[in-house]
Design a protein around this motif. Structure first.
Motif, short mmCIF file in Angstrom:
data_model
loop_
_atom_site.label_atom_id
_atom_site.label_comp_id
_atom_site.label_asym_id
_atom_site.label_seq_id
_atom_site.Cartn_x
_atom_site.Cartn_y
_atom_site.Cartn_z
N ALA A 120 0.90 -1.27 0.06
CA ALA A 120 0.08 -0.08 -0.07
C ALA A 120 0.88 1.18 0.13
O ALA A 120 1.87 1.18 0.66
CB ALA A 120 -1.04 0.08 1.38
N PRO A 121 0.48 2.15 -0.66
CA PRO A 121 1.27 3.50 -0.79
C PRO A 121 1.49 3.85 0.69
O PRO A 121 0.69 4.06 1.42
CB PRO A 121 0.48 4.55 -1.45
CG PRO A 121 -0.56 3.54 -2.31
CD PRO A 121 -0.89 2.39 -1.37
N GLU A 122 2.78 4.57 0.91
CA GLU A 122 2.99 5.15 2.09
C GLU A 122 2.24 6.31 2.34
O GLU A 122 1.97 7.45 1.62
CB GLU A 122 4.49 5.49 2.34
CG GLU A 122 5.01 5.90 3.59
CD GLU A 122 6.78 6.09 3.69
OE1 GLU A 122 6.94 6.56 4.72
OE2 GLU A 122 7.22 5.77 2.70
N ALA A 123 1.64 6.53 3.81
CA ALA A 123 1.05 7.71 4.12
C ALA A 123 1.75 8.98 4.18
O ALA A 123 2.88 8.97 4.88
CB ALA A 123 0.27 7.43 5.30
N PRO A 124 1.29 9.95 3.59
CA PRO A 124 1.98 11.27 3.74
C PRO A 124 1.91 11.74 5.08
O PRO A 124 0.56 11.46 5.77
CB PRO A 124 1.20 12.21 2.91
CG PRO A 124 -0.12 11.72 2.52
CD PRO A 124 0.09 10.26 2.71
N PRO A 125 2.64 12.57 5.57
CA PRO A 125 2.45 13.12 7.02
C PRO A 125 0.94 13.97 6.85
O PRO A 125 0.89 14.59 6.00
CB PRO A 125 3.49 14.22 7.38
CG PRO A 125 4.64 13.57 6.42
CD PRO A 125 4.08 13.16 5.17
N THR A 126 0.24 13.81 7.98
CA THR A 126 -1.12 14.64 7.95
C THR A 126 -1.36 15.15 9.39
O THR A 126 -0.84 14.62 10.38
CB THR A 126 -2.05 13.19 7.88
OG1 THR A 126 -1.95 12.70 6.42
CG2 THR A 126 -3.48 13.86 7.86
N TRP A 127 -1.59 16.45 9.37
CA TRP A 127 -1.75 17.00 10.70
C TRP A 127 -3.21 16.34 11.41
O TRP A 127 -3.87 15.75 10.75
CB TRP A 127 -2.12 18.51 10.46
CG TRP A 127 -3.49 18.59 9.89
CD1 TRP A 127 -4.70 18.72 10.12
CD2 TRP A 127 -3.74 18.80 8.46
NE1 TRP A 127 -5.72 18.96 9.51
CE2 TRP A 127 -5.21 18.88 8.19
CE3 TRP A 127 -2.96 18.70 7.29
CZ2 TRP A 127 -5.63 19.13 6.94
CZ3 TRP A 127 -3.54 18.75 5.94
CH2 TRP A 127 -4.87 19.06 5.83
N VAL A 128 -3.01 16.54 12.79
CA VAL A 128 -4.22 15.87 13.54
C VAL A 128 -4.75 17.22 14.41
O VAL A 128 -4.20 17.87 14.83
CB VAL A 128 -3.63 14.89 14.69
CG1 VAL A 128 -4.51 14.66 15.41
CG2 VAL A 128 -2.98 13.96 13.83
#
Length: 231
Positions: A120-128
């Motif tokens: 699966a594609p690596e997840a980009p950094p995502t704000w929380v």
């Protein structure tokens, strides 16, 4: 991506090539439990529209844990529709890209499955937008209760809707042909304890991170599987 009705006019499962997410409806207000892998945003939008719903009514994305197949599209969806991204305090730094994804302690038979999951594609950094704690109550589903369920990752959570008898287990529990302890755990003993805690909630419907939702004799099946699980 497949769209599967779980509860009419309330709950649908969005099944991706790896993993799945869930769409909950409160009238026109929408909540996603997990967000699929990176690149899933267009498919999720199409699925929402196919139900006659407005994607701009997506109010929140609740992440059950920090793995790429659950987090990947969260940021893109949030940008498009203004949804708030929520994750447990212990996994939030991983979602943001501030800490590495915790490495699981793999059983021998889990090794090839884990390699497949990494396709699966690596997840980009995502704000929380909000860091969750055990016992927090979220404003959907008649009061959604956050249940800290560490073991798969330190910040894994379940999401319990007592008013509807629905439990989202994340990857703590799987339903791949049978109810079972989820795989790829950083702390297997902790995951077993979390499984038993979730099973004690005795839901009528259990929605897993992998595998079809359980809708019949659910409480019994969860209890039996949790008691049989070993560290």
């Amino acid at each position: 991506m497949d769209l599967v009705e779980v509860l009419p006019d309330r709950l649908h499962m969005l099944r991706f090539s790896i993993g799945q997410a869930y769409l909950w409806q409160d009238g026109g207000a929408l909540t996603l439990i997990d967000a699929g892998h990176a690149g899933s945003a267009d498919g999720i939008e199409r699925a929402i529209r196919s139900l006659g719903l407005a994607p701009e009514r997506l109010e929140r994305i609740v992440l059950t844990h920090c793995h790429r197949d659950h987090v990947g599209a969260a940021g893109e969806l949030a940008v498009r529709w203004g949804a708030r991204v929520l994750a447990h305090r212990l996994d939030a730094p991983v979602v943001r890209g501030e800490r590495p994804v915790p490495e699981p302690v793999l059983l021998d038979w889990e090794v090839p499955l884990y390699a497949h999951g990494l396709t699966a594609p690596e997840a980009p950094p995502t704000w929380v937008d909000g860091e969750l704690e055990d016992g927090d109550v979220l404003d959907f589903g008649g009061g959604a209760v956050v249940v800290h369920a560490p073991g798969h990752t330190p910040g894994s959570i379940g999401v319990h809707l007592p008013a509807h008898g629905v439990l989202f287990t994340g990857d703590c529990v799987a339903g791949v042909g049978r109810v079972m302890l989820g795989v790829f755990n950083v702390d297997r003993a902790g995951a077993v304890a979390s499984f038993r805690r979730l099973a004690a909630l005795a839901p009528a419907v259990a929605c897993f991170g992998h595998g079809d939702p359980w809708t019949e004799d659910t409480a019994k099946a969860l209890h039996a599987a949790a008691e049989a699980a070993t560290a």
